[in-house]
Motif scaffolding. Structure first.
Motif, PDB file in Angstrom:
ATOM      1  N   GLY A  53      18.979  -4.227   1.905  1.00  0.00           N
ATOM      2  CA  GLY A  53      17.477  -4.061   3.197  1.00  0.00           C
ATOM      3  C   GLY A  53      16.507  -3.230   2.441  1.00  0.00           C
ATOM      4  N   GLU A  54      16.938  -3.249   1.532  1.00  0.00           N
ATOM      5  CA  GLU A  54      16.100  -2.421  -0.174  1.00  0.00           C
ATOM      6  C   GLU A  54      14.616  -3.594  -0.097  1.00  0.00           C
ATOM      7  OE1 GLU A  54      15.691   0.935  -0.396  1.00  0.00           O
ATOM      8  OE2 GLU A  54      17.337   1.018   0.994  1.00  0.00           O
ATOM      9  N   ARG A  55      13.568  -3.001  -0.005  1.00  0.00           N
ATOM     10  CA  ARG A  55      12.481  -3.517  -0.582  1.00  0.00           C
ATOM     11  C   ARG A  55      12.556  -4.131  -1.795  1.00  0.00           C
ATOM     12  NH1 ARG A  55       6.029  -1.267   0.032  1.00  0.00           N
ATOM     13  NH2 ARG A  55       6.803  -1.444   1.383  1.00  0.00           N
TER      14      ARG A  55
ATOM     15  N   PHE B  45      -0.486  -3.586   9.532  1.00  0.00           N
ATOM     16  CA  PHE B  45       0.156  -1.988   9.349  1.00  0.00           C
ATOM     17  C   PHE B  45       0.021  -1.268   8.411  1.00  0.00           C
ATOM     18  CE2 PHE B  45       2.643  -6.245   8.946  1.00  0.00           C
ATOM     19  CZ  PHE B  45       3.839  -5.938   9.873  1.00  0.00           C
ATOM     20  N   SER B  46      -0.768  -0.310   9.413  1.00  0.00           N
ATOM     21  CA  SER B  46      -1.414   0.355   9.046  1.00  0.00           C
ATOM     22  C   SER B  46      -1.001   1.594   7.744  1.00  0.00           C
ATOM     23  CB  SER B  46      -2.127   1.294   9.845  1.00  0.00           C
ATOM     24  OG  SER B  46      -1.498   1.953  10.368  1.00  0.00           O
ATOM     25  N   SER B  47       0.242   1.661   7.782  1.00  0.00           N
ATOM     26  CA  SER B  47       0.835   2.699   7.005  1.00  0.00           C
ATOM     27  C   SER B  47       2.208   2.248   6.354  1.00  0.00           C
ATOM     28  CB  SER B  47       0.861   4.216   7.375  1.00  0.00           C
ATOM     29  OG  SER B  47       2.473   4.042   8.257  1.00  0.00           O
ATOM     30  N   VAL B  48       2.721   3.563   4.825  1.00  0.00           N
ATOM     31  CA  VAL B  48       3.445   2.617   4.386  1.00  0.00           C
ATOM     32  C   VAL B  48       4.852   2.984   5.231  1.00  0.00           C
ATOM     33  CG1 VAL B  48       5.280   3.747   2.403  1.00  0.00           C
ATOM     34  CG2 VAL B  48       2.063   3.538   1.991  1.00  0.00           C
TER      35      VAL B  48
ATOM     36  N   GLN C 106       7.525  -0.147   5.988  1.00  0.00           N
ATOM     37  CA  GLN C 106       9.136   0.128   5.646  1.00  0.00           C
ATOM     38  C   GLN C 106       9.806   0.005   7.218  1.00  0.00           C
ATOM     39  OE1 GLN C 106       8.792   4.490   4.435  1.00  0.00           O
ATOM     40  NE2 GLN C 106       9.227   3.409   2.448  1.00  0.00           N
ATOM     41  N   ASP C 107       9.452   0.650   8.239  1.00  0.00           N
ATOM     42  CA  ASP C 107       9.984  -0.069   9.639  1.00  0.00           C
ATOM     43  C   ASP C 107      10.151  -1.253  10.215  1.00  0.00           C
ATOM     44  OD1 ASP C 107      10.204   3.095   9.962  1.00  0.00           O
ATOM     45  OD2 ASP C 107       8.182   3.250  11.394  1.00  0.00           O
ATOM     46  N   PHE C 108       8.792  -1.838   9.640  1.00  0.00           N
ATOM     47  CA  PHE C 108       9.254  -3.389   9.525  1.00  0.00           C
ATOM     48  C   PHE C 108       9.803  -3.366   8.736  1.00  0.00           C
ATOM     49  CE2 PHE C 108       7.198  -7.223   8.582  1.00  0.00           C
ATOM     50  CZ  PHE C 108       7.261  -7.913  10.116  1.00  0.00           C
TER      51      PHE C 108
END
Length: 191
Positions: free
Chosen positions: A36-38, A48-51, A55-57
């Motif tokens: 699940g890591e990017r 998606f306004s913030s990092v 990450q939550d998405f």
């Protein structure tokens, strides 16, 4: 007057009630590993306004898609197409009213392009080794949420240089021919 009154999904209603499509069809292109890591993420929208939102998405995406057989899902009000390969998950994200065929075709084009760049070895290690070319390929495929190209071969031809041994002999320079012959001779001696 035909000014824009309201926005509905990716269509704009004008005063004369014609529907005008919006070319911005993609919200994101994401590759996650089997934990699940990017690995790679490109977001094309202010959805998606913030990092932290990103990450939550991505965590939510992984939970919904890891070890499932579906290819298209709804996640947080968005349409997501995905494909898995060895230890990677590839995602293309569009709005809830986006045409799934466009998303699937874009995903297939990106996956085939990555596969060509890593020589059909679509796994995490190979992707990291060729990440610079893969990022260029993503940029060739999608610009600001707009699908710009739909041919894997065209994208690969623009972003990934062909190894000299793959160039037909008639197209090689004399220096390239001599270099390839020298390499072949060296490998013969080392065997």
């Amino acid at each position: 007057s035909s000014g824009i009154n309201a926005e509905y999904g990716h269509y704009y209603i004008t005063n004369n009630l014609r529907m005008l499509p919006d070319l911005k069809s993609l919200k994101a292109l994401v590759i996650l590993d089997n934990n699940g890591e990017r690995v790679l993420a490109k977001y094309y929208d202010q959805h998606f306004s913030s990092v932290k939102d990103m990450q939550d998405f991505e965590k939510n995406l992984f939970k919904k898609t890891y070890q499932t057989d579906f290819e298209i899902i709804a996640c947080q009000g968005l349409t997501v197409c995905y494909k898995s390969s060895v230890d990677l998950l590839f995602y293309v994200v569009g709005s809830s009213d986006e045409n799934e065929l466009i998303l699937v075709h874009t995903l297939d084009t990106f996956f085939d392009t990555v596969s060509a760049i890593v020589r059909k070895n679509v796994e995490k290690k190979a992707v990291f080794e060729k990440m610079d070319y893969i990022i260029l390929a993503a940029d060739e495929l999608i610009e600001a949420g707009v699908v710009m190209e739909n041919s894997c071969d065209d994208i690969v031809g623009r972003v990934y240089p062909r190894p000299e041994q793959d160039i037909p002999l008639s197209e090689q320079t004399m220096t390239q021919v001599l270099q390839n012959a020298r390499e072949g001779f060296k490998w013969t001696l080392l065997r």
